[in-house]
Motif scaffolding. Structure first.
Motif, PDB file in Angstrom:
ATOM      1  N   VAL A 385      27.796  50.258  30.568  1.00  0.00           N
ATOM      2  CA  VAL A 385      28.357  48.918  30.703  1.00  0.00           C
ATOM      3  C   VAL A 385      29.831  49.098  31.030  1.00  0.00           C
ATOM      4  O   VAL A 385      30.526  49.903  30.394  1.00  0.00           O
ATOM      5  CB  VAL A 385      28.190  48.092  29.416  1.00  0.00           C
ATOM      6  CG1 VAL A 385      28.836  46.715  29.578  1.00  0.00           C
ATOM      7  CG2 VAL A 385      26.715  47.950  29.058  1.00  0.00           C
ATOM      8  N   ILE A 386      30.314  48.365  32.034  1.00  0.00           N
ATOM      9  CA  ILE A 386      31.687  48.516  32.517  1.00  0.00           C
ATOM     10  C   ILE A 386      32.441  47.205  32.347  1.00  0.00           C
ATOM     11  O   ILE A 386      31.873  46.121  32.521  1.00  0.00           O
ATOM     12  CB  ILE A 386      31.690  48.941  34.004  1.00  0.00           C
ATOM     13  CG1 ILE A 386      31.138  50.359  34.155  1.00  0.00           C
ATOM     14  CG2 ILE A 386      33.089  48.858  34.603  1.00  0.00           C
ATOM     15  CD1 ILE A 386      30.987  50.802  35.598  1.00  0.00           C
ATOM     16  N   MET A 387      33.721  47.316  32.019  1.00  0.00           N
ATOM     17  CA  MET A 387      34.603  46.151  31.982  1.00  0.00           C
ATOM     18  C   MET A 387      35.890  46.495  32.725  1.00  0.00           C
ATOM     19  O   MET A 387      36.516  47.526  32.455  1.00  0.00           O
ATOM     20  CB  MET A 387      34.943  45.747  30.546  1.00  0.00           C
ATOM     21  CG  MET A 387      35.906  44.554  30.450  1.00  0.00           C
ATOM     22  SD  MET A 387      36.319  44.113  28.743  1.00  0.00           S
ATOM     23  CE  MET A 387      34.764  43.398  28.192  1.00  0.00           C
ATOM     24  N   VAL A 388      36.275  45.656  33.682  1.00  0.00           N
ATOM     25  CA  VAL A 388      37.562  45.814  34.366  1.00  0.00           C
ATOM     26  C   VAL A 388      38.654  45.254  33.466  1.00  0.00           C
ATOM     27  O   VAL A 388      38.564  44.115  33.003  1.00  0.00           O
ATOM     28  CB  VAL A 388      37.554  45.087  35.726  1.00  0.00           C
ATOM     29  CG1 VAL A 388      38.951  45.086  36.343  1.00  0.00           C
ATOM     30  CG2 VAL A 388      36.560  45.754  36.677  1.00  0.00           C
ATOM     31  N   CYS A 389      39.671  46.065  33.212  1.00  0.00           N
ATOM     32  CA  CYS A 389      40.791  45.620  32.369  1.00  0.00           C
ATOM     33  C   CYS A 389      41.880  44.965  33.216  1.00  0.00           C
ATOM     34  O   CYS A 389      42.373  43.884  32.883  1.00  0.00           O
ATOM     35  CB  CYS A 389      41.367  46.799  31.592  1.00  0.00           C
ATOM     36  SG  CYS A 389      40.162  47.671  30.565  1.00  0.00           S
ATOM     37  N   THR A 390      42.277  45.630  34.301  1.00  0.00           N
ATOM     38  CA  THR A 390      43.289  45.080  35.210  1.00  0.00           C
ATOM     39  C   THR A 390      42.883  45.383  36.641  1.00  0.00           C
ATOM     40  O   THR A 390      42.195  46.370  36.912  1.00  0.00           O
ATOM     41  CB  THR A 390      44.680  45.690  34.950  1.00  0.00           C
ATOM     42  OG1 THR A 390      44.640  47.107  35.209  1.00  0.00           O
ATOM     43  CG2 THR A 390      45.133  45.453  33.513  1.00  0.00           C
ATOM     44  N   ARG A 391      43.314  44.522  37.551  1.00  0.00           N
ATOM     45  CA  ARG A 391      43.102  44.748  38.982  1.00  0.00           C
ATOM     46  C   ARG A 391      44.331  44.231  39.716  1.00  0.00           C
ATOM     47  O   ARG A 391      44.781  43.112  39.467  1.00  0.00           O
ATOM     48  CB  ARG A 391      41.855  44.022  39.477  1.00  0.00           C
ATOM     49  CG  ARG A 391      41.557  44.280  40.967  1.00  0.00           C
ATOM     50  CD  ARG A 391      40.429  43.406  41.497  1.00  0.00           C
ATOM     51  NE  ARG A 391      39.163  43.671  40.848  1.00  0.00           N
ATOM     52  CZ  ARG A 391      38.510  42.809  40.087  1.00  0.00           C
ATOM     53  NH1 ARG A 391      39.033  41.598  39.869  1.00  0.00           N
ATOM     54  NH2 ARG A 391      37.363  43.118  39.539  1.00  0.00           N
ATOM     55  N   GLU A 392      44.879  45.065  40.602  1.00  0.00           N
ATOM     56  CA  GLU A 392      46.064  44.638  41.338  1.00  0.00           C
ATOM     57  C   GLU A 392      46.112  45.296  42.707  1.00  0.00           C
ATOM     58  O   GLU A 392      45.560  46.377  42.911  1.00  0.00           O
ATOM     59  CB  GLU A 392      47.341  44.976  40.564  1.00  0.00           C
ATOM     60  CG  GLU A 392      47.586  46.467  40.384  1.00  0.00           C
ATOM     61  CD  GLU A 392      48.934  46.775  39.766  1.00  0.00           C
ATOM     62  OE1 GLU A 392      49.847  45.940  39.909  1.00  0.00           O
ATOM     63  OE2 GLU A 392      49.080  47.850  39.161  1.00  0.00           O
ATOM     64  N   GLN A 393      46.770  44.611  43.637  1.00  0.00           N
ATOM     65  CA  GLN A 393      47.048  45.179  44.945  1.00  0.00           C
ATOM     66  C   GLN A 393      48.366  45.944  44.859  1.00  0.00           C
ATOM     67  O   GLN A 393      49.355  45.434  44.324  1.00  0.00           O
ATOM     68  CB  GLN A 393      47.158  44.077  46.001  1.00  0.00           C
ATOM     69  CG  GLN A 393      45.863  43.331  46.258  1.00  0.00           C
ATOM     70  CD  GLN A 393      44.813  44.213  46.907  1.00  0.00           C
ATOM     71  OE1 GLN A 393      45.102  44.941  47.862  1.00  0.00           O
ATOM     72  NE2 GLN A 393      43.599  44.155  46.390  1.00  0.00           N
ATOM     73  N   ARG A 394      48.362  47.182  45.365  1.00  0.00           N
ATOM     74  CA  ARG A 394      49.560  48.002  45.250  1.00  0.00           C
ATOM     75  C   ARG A 394      49.742  48.829  46.519  1.00  0.00           C
ATOM     76  O   ARG A 394      48.767  49.309  47.095  1.00  0.00           O
ATOM     77  CB  ARG A 394      49.447  48.934  44.046  1.00  0.00           C
ATOM     78  CG  ARG A 394      50.747  49.655  43.686  1.00  0.00           C
ATOM     79  CD  ARG A 394      50.525  50.663  42.585  1.00  0.00           C
ATOM     80  NE  ARG A 394      49.846  50.095  41.436  1.00  0.00           N
ATOM     81  CZ  ARG A 394      49.265  50.831  40.485  1.00  0.00           C
ATOM     82  NH1 ARG A 394      49.265  52.151  40.577  1.00  0.00           N
ATOM     83  NH2 ARG A 394      48.675  50.249  39.469  1.00  0.00           N
ATOM     84  N   ASN A 395      50.980  48.988  46.916  1.00  0.00           N
ATOM     85  CA  ASN A 395      51.300  49.835  48.065  1.00  0.00           C
ATOM     86  C   ASN A 395      51.525  51.255  47.559  1.00  0.00           C
ATOM     87  O   ASN A 395      52.602  51.587  47.058  1.00  0.00           O
ATOM     88  CB  ASN A 395      52.545  49.309  48.781  1.00  0.00           C
ATOM     89  CG  ASN A 395      52.807  50.048  50.084  1.00  0.00           C
ATOM     90  OD1 ASN A 395      52.203  51.084  50.362  1.00  0.00           O
ATOM     91  ND2 ASN A 395      53.711  49.524  50.888  1.00  0.00           N
ATOM     92  N   LEU A 396      50.501  52.098  47.690  1.00  0.00           N
ATOM     93  CA  LEU A 396      50.605  53.468  47.199  1.00  0.00           C
ATOM     94  C   LEU A 396      51.495  54.333  48.078  1.00  0.00           C
ATOM     95  O   LEU A 396      51.833  55.457  47.700  1.00  0.00           O
ATOM     96  CB  LEU A 396      49.212  54.096  47.107  1.00  0.00           C
ATOM     97  CG  LEU A 396      48.222  53.402  46.169  1.00  0.00           C
ATOM     98  CD1 LEU A 396      46.928  54.197  46.101  1.00  0.00           C
ATOM     99  CD2 LEU A 396      48.807  53.215  44.780  1.00  0.00           C
ATOM    100  N   GLY A 397      51.850  53.829  49.245  1.00  0.00           N
ATOM    101  CA  GLY A 397      52.723  54.588  50.129  1.00  0.00           C
ATOM    102  C   GLY A 397      54.171  54.594  49.691  1.00  0.00           C
ATOM    103  O   GLY A 397      54.992  55.303  50.277  1.00  0.00           O
ATOM    104  N   ILE A 398      54.501  53.810  48.662  1.00  0.00           N
ATOM    105  CA  ILE A 398      55.864  53.787  48.127  1.00  0.00           C
ATOM    106  C   ILE A 398      55.844  54.464  46.760  1.00  0.00           C
ATOM    107  O   ILE A 398      55.288  53.923  45.799  1.00  0.00           O
ATOM    108  CB  ILE A 398      56.384  52.343  47.992  1.00  0.00           C
ATOM    109  CG1 ILE A 398      56.381  51.663  49.362  1.00  0.00           C
ATOM    110  CG2 ILE A 398      57.779  52.331  47.384  1.00  0.00           C
ATOM    111  CD1 ILE A 398      56.812  50.211  49.319  1.00  0.00           C
ATOM    112  N   PRO A 399      56.408  55.653  46.623  1.00  0.00           N
ATOM    113  CA  PRO A 399      56.363  56.361  45.336  1.00  0.00           C
ATOM    114  C   PRO A 399      57.198  55.657  44.281  1.00  0.00           C
ATOM    115  O   PRO A 399      58.220  55.030  44.582  1.00  0.00           O
ATOM    116  CB  PRO A 399      56.939  57.742  45.669  1.00  0.00           C
ATOM    117  CG  PRO A 399      57.771  57.528  46.891  1.00  0.00           C
ATOM    118  CD  PRO A 399      57.104  56.430  47.662  1.00  0.00           C
TER     119      PRO A 399
END
Length: 434
Positions: A385-399
Motif C-alpha cells: 500500500v502506497i501513500m504520496v506524502c508530497t508532490r512538486e514540480q522542480r527544476n533539477l537542472g538548477i543545483p
C-alpha cells in the motif's frame, strides 16, 4: 581531469563490492600456491607486498564483478593490481605517520550495516568471501585505508574544507551563465600513469577492464575496486557535469555516445579515463515531478498462485485493505510498516515520477492525492500500500546551495588527493620485483 566529484563516503563502495560478491559464483579461484604465495613482488619503504596479497585482491575483483573471468584474464590484472597495492600501502603509511586511527569497530560497524540493509545474517560476508578463497583481511585492509585516507585529505585541506557563502555565490553565477548549455551525467574509472614507462601496462589493464564491463560487469563495482579517483567511493559516479568542466577529448566522445555505452580508454592528464554515459540535458532546464512517499509491504509466506491463493495470502490482502481504510497520514504508514515487520523500508527516498519504469506505478504516483492510501498492489511475493506524502514540480537542472557546496569540497578533496599521492610517490623508495 577536471571532473567535479561527489562527497566522499565509505558506505556506497562497501555496499557495491560486498553485495556484488554475494550475487553469484564469480570467477574460479586462481591462487598462488606454496612458496609462490609468499614471494615478494614489491617493497614499499620497507613494507613487503607478497604474491598472496596480489592474488587475494584480483580474486576479490573477480567476485565483485560476478564475472567468470578466465585465469588468463586474471593474470593480466597482476601488474596493475600490484601498482594499486603499492599506492594503497603509501596511503596507509601516510595515515600511520599522521597518527590517524581507524578503529576496528568502525570497519565492523560498516560491514554490519551493509548486512542489515540487505537482510543478511551477521557474518554472511565473512563466510562467503572465505568460501570463495578470499581472505577477509583483504577487504578489511582496503576499507581501513579508504577511511583513513579520507581523514588525511580533510587534514590536508585545513581551512579549505570550509566553503564560504562567496564561493557558493560565485558557483551559482557560473551555473546561471551556462543555462541552456549541454550537461552530462557520467561515471568514470580513472587509471593513473605516474611514469611514462607504465603507459602500455595501464592500457592493457584498461582494455581488460573494458572487456569485463562490456560483458556485463557492473560499472560501479569495477570503479569501486580499481578507479584511482576519489569518485571510486561512489562507484565512479561523477553526477551531472557541465561540458565546460570535462576534458575536451572525453567531451567529444560523450557527445557521440548513447546512454549506457562504455568508452574506450581516453588519454587524459595523469592517466587514462574510462567513462559511461547515463544521461544528457541542458543546464538549468530539467523540469521534473518529484514525490516523497511511504509504503507498507506485507509479504506472502509463499509465492502467489492467482488462481489458488492460500489462506495466508487472502488474510494478507484483507489486512492491506483495512490499512487503506484507516491510514490517514504518512506517519500512520510508518507505524504500520514497522508493525508489519518492516520487510521493506517505509521511505524509499525521493523519486522522480518520470523515471519510474513501470507505467501503472508511474501513473499512480503522478495522480494519487497526497495523504490518501492507494488500493492494495498485489505482487507474487506480497501486497503493498502506497501513500504520496508530497508532490512538486522542480527544476533539477538548477543545483541547490548544498549540492554546490558538496561539489566545491569534492573538487578540493580530489585535487588534494592527487597532489599528495604525487608527493608520496616521489619521496618513496619502491622496489618492484618480477
Amino acid at each position: 581531469m577536471t571532473f567535479r566529484l561527489p562527497r566522499p563516503c565509505r558506505t556506497p563502495v562497501l555496499a557495491a563490492v560486498l553485495i556484488a560478491s554475494l550475487a553469484g559464483p564469480g570467477a574460479p579461484a586462481v591462487r598462488a600456491q606454496g612458496p609462490d604465495a609468499s614471494r615478494i613482488v614489491a617493497v614499499v619503504n620497507g613494507d613487503v607486498i607478497s604474491r598472496a596479497d596480489v592474488d587475494n585482491r584480483r580474486r576479490l575483483f573477480a567476485l565483485s564483478t560476478g564475472m567468470p573471468g578466465s585465469p588468463e584474464v586474471l593474470e593480466r590484472l597482476v601488474p596493475q593490481v600490484r601498482r594499486m597495492l603499492v599506492d594503497e600501502r603509501l596511503r596507509l603509511q601516510e595515515v600511520q605517520r599522521r597518527h590517524v586511527v581507524v578503529q576496528d569497530k568502525e570497519i565492523a560497524d560498516a560491514i554490519r550495516e551493509i548486512e542489515q540493509r540487505n537482510n543478511m545474517p551477521e557474518g554472511t560476508l565473512r563466510r562467503r568471501l572465505s568460501a570463495d578463497g578470499v581472505e577477509f583481511r583483504t577487504l578489511i585492509d582496503q576499507v581501513r585505508v579508504q577511511i583513513g585516507w579520507s581523514r588525511v585529505l580533510r587534514q590536508e585541506l585545513g581551512q579549505q574544507a570550509q566553503v564560504s557563502d562567496a564561493d557558493v555565490a560565485e558557483r551559482e553565477r557560473m551555473v546561471q551563465a551556462q543555462t541552456g548549455q549541454e550537461e552530462f551525467r557520467l561515471a568514470e574509472i580513472f587509471v593513473p600513469i605516474s611514469d611514462p614507462d607504465q603507459a602500455d601496462e595501464a592500457r592493457r589493464f584498461a582494455d581488460t577492464v573494458i572487456q569485463q564491463l562490456r560483458a556485463g560487469a557492473p560499472f560501479p563495482v569495477v570503479a569501486a575496486q580499481f578507479s584511482q579517483s576519489q569518485s571510486a567511493l561512489q562507484g565512479g559516479d561523477e553526477g551531472w557535469v557541465q561540458g565546460s568542466q570535462i576534458d575536451p577529448e572525453v567531451l567529444r566522445i560523450l557527445r557521440e555516445m548513447p546512454p549506457g555505452a562504455i568508452s574506450n580508454p581516453v588519454r587524459v592528464p595523469g592517466g587514462l579515463s574510462i567513462v559511461t554515459l547515463r544521461g544528457k540535458r541542458e543546464v538549468g532546464r530539467d523540469m521534473a515531478t518529484m514525490v516523497t512517499l511511504r509504503q507498507v509491504f506485507l509479504p506472502f509466506s509463499s509465492r502467489l498462485d492467482p488462481a489458488n491463493p492460500t489462506q495466508q495470502q487472502q488474510q494478507t490482502l484483507e489486512r492491506a485493505q483495512r490499512l487503506g481504510a484507516t491510514a490517514k497520514s504518512c506517519e500512520d504508514m510508518d507505524a504500520a510498516n514497522k508493525a508489519a515487520g518492516a520487510a521493506r523500508p517505509a521511505d524509499p527516498g525521493e523519486l522522480r515520477v518520470e523515471s519510474v519504469a513501470v507505467p501503472p506505478l508511474r501513473q499512480l504516483l503522478g495522480t494519487l492525492p497526497p495523504g490518501k492510501p492507494s488500493q492494495p498492489l498485489v505482487a507474487d511475493d506480497g501486497v503493498a500500500v502506497i501513500m504520496v506524502c508530497t508532490r512538486e514540480q522542480r527544476n533539477l537542472g538548477i543545483p541547490t546551495k548544498q549540492e554546490l557546496t558538496e561539489r566545491i569540497i569534492s573538487e578540493r578533496v580530489e585535487l588534494a588527493s592527487r597532489q599528495l599521492m604525487r608527493d608520496l610517490q616521489r619521496r618513496a623508495v619502491i622496489d618492484l620485483r618480477s
